[in-house]
Design a protein around this motif. Structure first.
Motif, short mmCIF file in Angstrom:
data_model
loop_
_atom_site.label_atom_id
_atom_site.label_comp_id
_atom_site.label_asym_id
_atom_site.label_seq_id
_atom_site.Cartn_x
_atom_site.Cartn_y
_atom_site.Cartn_z
N PHE A 124 0.06 13.60 6.34
CA PHE A 124 -1.29 13.21 6.76
C PHE A 124 -1.28 11.82 7.40
O PHE A 124 -1.94 11.59 8.41
N LEU A 125 -0.51 10.89 6.81
CA LEU A 125 -0.38 9.54 7.38
C LEU A 125 0.09 9.60 8.82
O LEU A 125 -0.39 8.86 9.68
N TYR A 163 -2.72 1.78 8.30
CA TYR A 163 -2.97 2.86 7.35
C TYR A 163 -3.62 2.30 6.08
O TYR A 163 -3.18 1.27 5.56
N VAL A 164 -4.67 2.97 5.61
CA VAL A 164 -5.42 2.49 4.44
C VAL A 164 -5.13 3.40 3.24
O VAL A 164 -5.40 4.61 3.29
N LEU A 223 -4.46 -0.95 -0.11
CA LEU A 223 -3.39 -1.49 0.74
C LEU A 223 -3.69 -1.13 2.19
O LEU A 223 -4.07 -0.01 2.49
N ILE A 224 -3.51 -2.10 3.08
CA ILE A 224 -3.64 -1.85 4.52
C ILE A 224 -2.29 -2.18 5.13
O ILE A 224 -1.82 -3.32 5.08
N ILE A 225 -1.63 -1.15 5.69
CA ILE A 225 -0.22 -1.28 6.13
C ILE A 225 -0.12 -0.88 7.59
O ILE A 225 -0.69 0.12 8.03
N HIS A 226 0.65 -1.67 8.36
CA HIS A 226 0.75 -1.44 9.81
C HIS A 226 1.91 -0.54 10.21
O HIS A 226 1.89 0.02 11.30
N ASP A 227 2.89 -0.40 9.34
CA ASP A 227 4.08 0.37 9.68
C ASP A 227 4.06 1.72 8.96
O ASP A 227 3.83 1.78 7.74
N LEU A 228 4.28 2.81 9.69
CA LEU A 228 4.19 4.15 9.12
C LEU A 228 5.20 4.38 8.00
O LEU A 228 4.85 4.91 6.93
N ALA A 269 4.10 2.59 4.99
CA ALA A 269 2.93 3.24 4.40
C ALA A 269 3.36 4.44 3.55
O ALA A 269 2.86 4.65 2.44
N LYS A 270 4.32 5.21 4.07
CA LYS A 270 4.83 6.37 3.29
C LYS A 270 5.51 5.90 2.01
O LYS A 270 5.33 6.50 0.95
N GLU A 271 6.28 4.81 2.13
CA GLU A 271 6.99 4.27 0.96
C GLU A 271 5.99 3.79 -0.10
O GLU A 271 6.15 4.06 -1.29
#
Length: 424
Positions: free
Chosen positions: A138-139, A146-147, A160-165, A168-170
């Motif tokens: 989904f990400l 990514y939120v 968490l707000i993350i810029h790298d996919l 974000a998965k990790e």
């Protein structure tokens, strides 16, 4: 009236400060309170979630109203505890039912409520440890950033707000499988990122009618320029200068009204505060989150701007007569700056002696993480003091707060020096 206020932070000190100004308030107990509430009310060393001890105190002291500050007792069902007890059921509790409190207790419940009642919010989906890889897929369908939101209560730190996919998965795996936020992240909501300016809308409701309180904007990040880790809040400004009548009308008709109507349609008992976290995207208000209590430190700027008797408002909520009250607001701006312990929001030390409190002029000091030890005020939390000031505009108010902060000191004291700068 004899009133019990639950909580120990700056929000509760601000409530206490306002409530004791009411001729309706004969005696105020605060459980557990802090050094600030100790100076104006009677602190009682009881946890806000120890319902049996609260019941004993209420019966012993003939308490006639309970006002709930923090979210924990609400999510754990203090409203229902009183309602279902023969000896307590006549005593009003200012705060929603356990079901209503799920708006904050579960991000998924809140999202379902928003979608059901056609209230504007970001697209989302929720996942568990069993569906973590579907969450990763989904990400990949979303644009960065990514939120990720822990479903349960995580003391304001579960987003968490993350810029790298890949990152974000990790982090999704860390939250769901590694239990990064403990039980709060057994379920995680993934949400599309919305780009805009955040603001907070506060509503007091008796379940049928409502009053919209002054708007406020808080500053969540520890570092200047909104950098670094999320905190419980480093400062706040009220009113929010860019909120005009047009935006306010949109907030009321598209968000506030359908929220209160949603309570009625869903049979949710709700007598208390609704905190609506909003983002203004191209002058369109969209809901980020609900909280079921007042925000902290926003309370420290919203409550000082209320001219109306707060206890009178609470009585009207209890009696479902809120529509009969006129809400009067101070036209001045109010600002607050949080003084925090060095290291916060990570590891920090407590027990630091606070000096200079007697030198404060033209500001109100609301205690957050403090306690009294041998008549000395010492630090007892991450966020220690909130310095609130009035001004004809927020620039004048914030200047006073910073002038007074210069008179205060404790070891490793830290604060943001840019509160309100983004509004200039």
């Amino acid at each position: 009236m004899t009133i019990l206020l639950l909580g120990s932070g700056g929000r509760e000190h601000a409530f206490a400060w306002k409530m004791i100004q009411s001729p309706l308030c004969d005696q105020l107990f605060v459980a557990p309170g802090n050094a600030g509430t100790a100076a104006i009310a009677t602190n009682v060393n009881i946890s806000p979630t120890d319902f049996d001890a609260i019941k004993t105190l209420v019966l012993q002291e003939n308490i006639t109203m309970v006002v709930v500050g923090p979210e924990d007792p609400l999510v754990k069902g203090i409203f229902d505890f009183f309602k279902n007890d023969d000896k307590l059921s006549h005593i009003p509790v200012i705060g929603p039912s356990k079901t209503g409190a799920q708006l904050e207790g579960s991000k998924e419940f809140a999202k379902e409520f928003l979608v059901k009642h056609n209230i504007p919010t970001a697209a989302y989906d929720s996942f568990t440890a069993e569906t973590v890889e579907q969450g990763c897929d989904f990400l990949a369908t979303l644009k960065a950033p990514y939120v990720l939101k822990a479903d349960g209560l995580a003391a304001g730190k579960g987003v968490l707000i993350i810029h790298d996919l890949a990152e974000a998965k990790e982090e999704l795996r860390n939250m769901l499988v590694g239990q990064k936020f403990g039980a709060a992240s057994t379920k995680v909501v993934i949400e599309e990122f919305l780009d805009g300016i955040e603001l907070s809308c506060f509503v007091l409701t008796d379940g049928k009618t409502y009053k919209i309180l002054p708007t406020a904007k808080d500053y969540k990040r520890i570092g200047e320029g909104d950098t670094g880790l999320n905190t419980g809040g480093m400062g706040a400004v009220s009113p929010v200068p860019y909120v005009d009548a047009v935006l306010m009308e949109k907030i009321e008709t598209r968000i506030v009204k359908p929220t209160i109507e949603g309570f009625q349609k869903d049979g949710i008992e709700y007598k208390g505060f609704v905190f609506i976290g909003l983002i203004n995207v191209n002058n369109e208000p969209i809901v980020i989150e609900y909280n079921v209590r007042m925000g902290d430190p926003e309370t420290e700027v919203v409550v000082p701007r209320l001219k109306t008797d707060l206890v009178e408002l609470f009585l009207a909520v209890a009696n479902e007569k809120l529509d009969e009250i006129t809400l009067e607001i101070d036209e001045r701006s109010a600002t607050t700056v949080m003084l925090v312990s060095g290291g916060y929001p990570e590891d920090y030390e407590k027990g630091k002696v606070i000096t200079g409190l007697e030198n404060i002029t033209d500001s109100i000091v609301f205690h957050a993480g403090t306690k009294l030890e041998n008549d000395t005020v010492i630090s007892n939390g991450g966020r220690v003091l909130a310095i609130t000031s009035y001004g004809n505009d927020f620039q004048e108010a914030i200047k006073k707060s910073y002038q007074n902060i210069a008179k205060l000191s404790f070891d490793k004291m830290n604060f943001r020096k840019d509160i309100g700068n983004d509004l200039l």
